[in-house]
Write an enzyme that holds these catalytic residues in place. Sequence first.
Site, PDB file in Angstrom:
ATOM      1  N   ILE A  94      -5.811   5.401   9.343  1.00 26.53           N
ATOM      2  CA  ILE A  94      -6.686   5.181   8.182  1.00 26.53           C
ATOM      3  C   ILE A  94      -7.759   6.260   8.180  1.00 26.53           C
ATOM      4  O   ILE A  94      -8.325   6.591   9.229  1.00 26.53           O
ATOM      5  CB  ILE A  94      -7.278   3.762   8.241  1.00 26.53           C
ATOM      6  CG1 ILE A  94      -6.169   2.773   7.913  1.00 26.53           C
ATOM      7  CG2 ILE A  94      -8.454   3.616   7.271  1.00 26.53           C
ATOM      8  CD1 ILE A  94      -6.540   1.333   8.048  1.00 26.53           C
ATOM      9  N   HIS A 111       2.725   4.012  -1.287  1.00 19.99           N
ATOM     10  CA  HIS A 111       2.757   2.650  -0.740  1.00 19.99           C
ATOM     11  C   HIS A 111       4.076   2.022  -1.193  1.00 19.99           C
ATOM     12  O   HIS A 111       4.436   2.120  -2.369  1.00 19.99           O
ATOM     13  CB  HIS A 111       1.562   1.882  -1.322  1.00 19.99           C
ATOM     14  CG  HIS A 111       1.476   0.449  -0.901  1.00 19.99           C
ATOM     15  ND1 HIS A 111       0.946   0.062   0.304  1.00 19.99           N
ATOM     16  CD2 HIS A 111       1.838  -0.701  -1.534  1.00 19.99           C
ATOM     17  CE1 HIS A 111       0.977  -1.256   0.397  1.00 19.99           C
ATOM     18  NE2 HIS A 111       1.517  -1.750  -0.702  1.00 19.99           N
TER      19      HIS A 111
END
Length: 205
Positions: A94, A111
């Site tokens: 992240i 995604h």
Amino acid sequence: MKKIRLGVLVSGRGSNLQAIIDAIERGQIPAEIAIVISNKSDAYALQRAQKHNIPTVVIDHKAFASRKDFEQALIDELDRHRVDLVCLAGFMRILSPYFVEHYKNRIMNIHPALLPVAKGLYGEHVHKAVLESGAKFSGCTVHFVTEDVDGGPIIIQRVVPVKDDDTVESLAERVLAEEHRAYPEAIRLFAEGKLEIVGRRVKIK
Ligand code: GRF
């Protein structure tokens, strides 16, 4: 048209990287991949890049004392290669606001579901959540990266049906085929200057 310079961040298999390489080689995207960076030395994505003579570097997050130091090393490498757009392609770290701010509106991610579905989930957890929800459709989303993980402005979504007898694997495979169409398309639109971010929405000009 002037070619933009891409920096692709990977951690694993690299099938999306491959789709981007193939689209560029077919002349479908006015871009070149300036650098592929992996945080894992054994990522198969590195071999894919090397086969196409694309420069690669491993920056192992475990070698840094802090997230900021790791991200600074990423930034230094990307800036050294004068990257216009950072593409996250199966990159399993992240990125903090520090990194996101440095490349504001110039980072994309993919995604494997129709965001905001399975927001914050990754890998098989995504497809498991979709199957458990009973949804009739899934798909993939290419979006700009902001501080809100999986929450940035959506560029492209492609839809696939969910079948009654789907497993995590069969659904993942159907979605992945659409990922390989969506990501190159989103990069093409960016490279051609056709994306305009207006609040939460991306307008395609
Ligand atoms: C893809 O499913 C992508 O949506 C997710 O990570 C996976 C990466 O696959 N972010 P690959 O490494 O591109 O094959």
